[in-house]
Structure formats: C-alpha cells, structure tokens
Enzyme design. Sequence first.
Site, short mmCIF file in Angstrom:
data_model
loop_
_atom_site.label_atom_id
_atom_site.label_comp_id
_atom_site.label_asym_id
_atom_site.label_seq_id
_atom_site.Cartn_x
_atom_site.Cartn_y
_atom_site.Cartn_z
CG ASP A 1 50.71 88.06 108.73
OD1 ASP A 1 50.74 89.32 107.99
OD2 ASP A 1 50.34 87.85 109.62
CD GLU B 1 54.26 91.79 107.93
OE1 GLU B 1 53.51 92.98 107.88
OE2 GLU B 1 53.80 91.10 108.67
C1 NOJ Z 1 50.51 91.99 109.10
C2 NOJ Z 1 49.28 92.47 108.23
O1 NOJ Z 1 49.85 92.98 107.06
C3 NOJ Z 1 48.54 92.98 109.04
O2 NOJ Z 1 47.36 93.40 107.93
C4 NOJ Z 1 47.82 92.08 110.19
O3 NOJ Z 1 46.89 92.91 110.95
C5 NOJ Z 1 49.19 91.66 110.93
N1 NOJ Z 1 50.36 91.14 110.32
C6 NOJ Z 1 48.65 90.25 112.00
O4 NOJ Z 1 48.49 89.09 111.05
#
Ligand code: NOJ
Length: 557
Positions: free
Chosen positions: A212, A254
């Site tokens: 993430d 991500e």
């Molecule tokens: C990306 C995640 O997909 C999202 O849902 C989240 O709020 C943020 N990162 C913070 O962790």
Amino acid sequence: MLDPSRRTLALNDERTWFQRAVFYEVYVRGFYDATGDGQGDIRGVTSKLDYLEWLGIDCLWLLPFYASPWKDGGYDVSDYYSVHPAYGSVTDIEELLNQAHLRGIRVIADLVLNHTSDQHPWFAESKMSRDNPKSDWYVWADDDGGYQSAPVIFIDSQSSNWTYCPDREQYYWHRFFNHQPDLNYENPDVQEAMLQVVRYWLGLGFDGFRLDAAAYLFQAEGTCCENLPATHTFLKRIRSVVDAEFPEAVLLAEVNQVPSEVVNYFGNGDECHMCYDFPLMPRLFLSVKTESALPTAEALRQTPDIPAGCQWGIFLRNHDELTLEMVTDQEREFLYSAFASDPISRRNVGIGRRLAPLIDNDRRVAELLHALILSLPGSPILYYGDEILMGDNIYLGDRDSVRTPMQWSPDRNGGFSRADPARLYSSPIIDPVYGYQVVNVESQMNNPSSFLRWTREMLSVRHRESVLGDGEFKLLSVDNDCVLAFARFLARDERVVLCVFNFASKVQPVSVNLSDWISRVPVELLGMTPFPVIEDDGAYRLTLAPYGFLWFELCVA
Ligand code: NOJ
C-alpha cells in the site's frame, strides 16, 4: 469443475505464476459473514473458496485484515500481528491459506507500509515525549512548514499533511488521514520492524503482498516526497528478503504515478514484481465515452517496457474511487462530466462508483472492458461483485459507496449475512436495478447467459491461451479510429493471438494490418470458428458489433 491443468500451473509454476494469474480483490468485511454478526469475516472468505475456484480465480488479494480502529477500511493498522476481532483470528487466516492452496488458489495480503493508525502502540509511545525509545519512529517537526511541495491526497477531508499533537507539542507528518501518522523509514528500527512483519505473514503461508502507498515512504525537502531514491532502496530490501526466504512470493506495488515513475518500481527486476497500471485504467473509460480507441492506444504507447519476470496489474475498479490523478486536466473534466455529472458521486480526485453504474449497466460495455483487461499486457485484477455487475450507493460517505455487501442470493441481506438487517455494517443494495433480489450470484450461476457465466467462460479462455498472460504485445495498425487491435505472441513459439475491440456504440468495419501472419487462418477463440485466411496483402477486414470484440488464434494453415 476447474481445469486441472490450470491448477497445476497455479501452484507449481515457480516464480512467475503471477504473470498468468487472474487476481480477485476481496473486501473481507463485505464478502461473507460466517459468524452472523453483520460483518464479513475470514471464515466467510474461506467458505466461498469453492465459488472462487469455480469462477477460475488464481489469486485472492485480501484488503487489510489487521487489528484497526477501522477509520480507513483497515488501512489504519493498530497491530500488524493480529487479526481484527470482527474478522477472526490468525488461526482462521491459516485455515483460509490452507484451504485456498488446496484449491490451487494463492492469497496475497495488503501490507500497509507507509503509516499506522494513531492508535498503534508505537505511535502512543512516540507521541509521549521527544526522547522515548520510539520517539523518532514517526516524522515529527516543530512547525508545519516542511515539505510543502508534497500534495494533499485526501483533498475531501484533509487540508494539510501535518497535524499538531498536543502531547508532544509538535506536528506529525501524514500523507493520508490525520489519524494515519507516517512511519519514519529513516530510522533503521522502523525498517527492521516492517521486515519482521513481512517475514511473519509470508512465513504463515501468504503468497505475497500488495504494498500500500509504496511511493511515499521517505521525505525530502524541495521534493513532492514521492518516488525518492531511498524509497526504492527500502523496497529493494524487502525484495531481497523475499527472494532469499520466500522466492515464490509476489510484491505488487500500489504506485499511482506517471508511467516514467511507475516503471522504476520494477527496478532491474530486483524491486517489485508487479505494479498497477494506473495510467491505463482511466483511458479505457475515456475510450468508451469518446467511442475512440485513440486514448487507450496512446496510453499503451506510453507504457514503458518492464524487466523480464515482471508484470503489470490491470484493473477497471477497486475499493477506492476511480482515480483521475493520471489524466490531463482536460481529460479529467471530460471524465467527470461523462461519468459523474451528479457531484455527489465525486470522491477526492476521482469518482466513487462501481463499474456497472459507471457504464449505465450496459452489458456490452462490461464485456468489452473485461475482454480488454483479460488480454492487454498485465494480470487482470477483478473487484469483488463486478463479476455480477453489482451496483453501488453513492450516498454512503467516502469510499463506502463501493464497499456494500456482496450479493450472493435473493435471500435476506442478499445472502451475505444471517444477522438482523439493522446490524449489518452496511445495507446491501436494494434498488430495482441493482438490488440483491435481481443481481446476485445464485441466480447468475443458474442462468447460462448471465454476466457471471460469461466472465467464467472468459477466464477459462484466458487460462487456456497463456500467451495472454506472458506473451509479447504489439499494437496493430487499423483504418478505423473506433477500433483497437493488437497481437499477443511468444517470440520462441509460433502461437499468436489477435484481439480486436470496437469502442463505438454502432457497428464498425475495420481493416487490420496482419501482414506479419500472411496465409494463417484466424480461429475465433470463444466458438473455435475458423475465419477466412489472411491474404497476401495482409489487410484483414472484419465487421464488429457495437462495443464488440473478437479474439482469434492465428493458426498456421
Ligand atoms: C491506498 C488504499 O487503496 C486506500 O484505500 C487507503 O485509504 C490509502 N492507501 C491509505 O492507506
């Protein structure tokens, strides 16, 4: 039943299994409630593995399941080593992993690297003084003037990346909500602590992580605090642990960045195995609304080559807003007006809607878009519920609009839970178009022409034609801007798959340049129907239905 050859592929195919895998994203809270308390749980996911096996999924991605105050869907972790009590226990996770692996399905976890919850004991300690053992586990400053070039991401709710902490009389840094303080990766102890988390869950049997917010780990004055060299260095450290100790595990980053930055997260094949293709996704929607293949073709031309052994993750929708950060201002305005004319459906820099409502529930467009993510370069990542074209609830706050309960049957609570409806974490969709009485897994399983059965069929073709997973990619020239055509092939093999898509709402003629494959016979892959041979000039004429697509194998005659 599942094709046995696919199962062999899924678990025995060493380190590059993810290049041919179909991923499925599960919001555990919304998937299935096995305990009857109104919340989905890990045992609920386990009990639906037969369904996922039937559908043809190779790898589940579980959204964060850790202990958390749940102020950001679990991305606010208060203990990396325990499971949220509403979700179950570590033993339940072990059982899920065992049962999934028995079915040839792998499972990756979401690893929230960048920040913790402000309820995490590390932060509780860090904020208490400026000289405690955890005092520099987070990013503290005397004022909020630093790193001003870093944009605020959650613009709907946050006005600054700094928040004042009265206990310590200092400000702490956070790229997301103010209850999610960023960890300080300059501190070697933080790096070690997170590597231990990596080892723990991979040791338990996970097949990898979705990393993430991987772009934000370090800060540097005068930069936007994204994609910094130190961030890459730490990600490579994670990779070296994975390579040495868990060589079949995958790291999926991500990183919502422009192509020239994203590509760096693959390193030289020594950083992340996979990255989402964020720039491509909105271009697919743009192509649909403009009825032109050009935005998609342009995005594909701008997609950099990636090292061997790496893969893109391609997707239509996920648990967040449909992010519009990677398009031009003009494109963003167009996409907002085309897909979010009601301002209530906008979220941060994006749109808080599921796939079906975005495309006015047009089955032809849903098929076109799925056929694209199943054949473009990358591994497709499906979002739970999209296989039955579930709807959303734009009146729910933040991104909860797209996180309503999975619709399993026309029974109470859509078959998601036996709890009193008032106890559910979120109401299921009940409107006349998308309500669970009409849109649900059970009825679509029983209907041979349902979108669910179509998706399953497409997944089986995708598994059969493995070149769609790991083949080379070549855009082909066409004489009609509504049409996208490309080939997937392996240099070492004569197998070639041709894919042709019509983004227009009207039937279209097209001539595709197939001069590389003169005298081959295209055989359509869903019906195995042979088409006319490719003649000497290589100009191959086809007629495509509105939003139609065709996949062929170009067979040597
Ligand atoms: C990306 C995640 O997909 C999202 O849902 C989240 O709020 C943020 N990162 C913070 O962790």
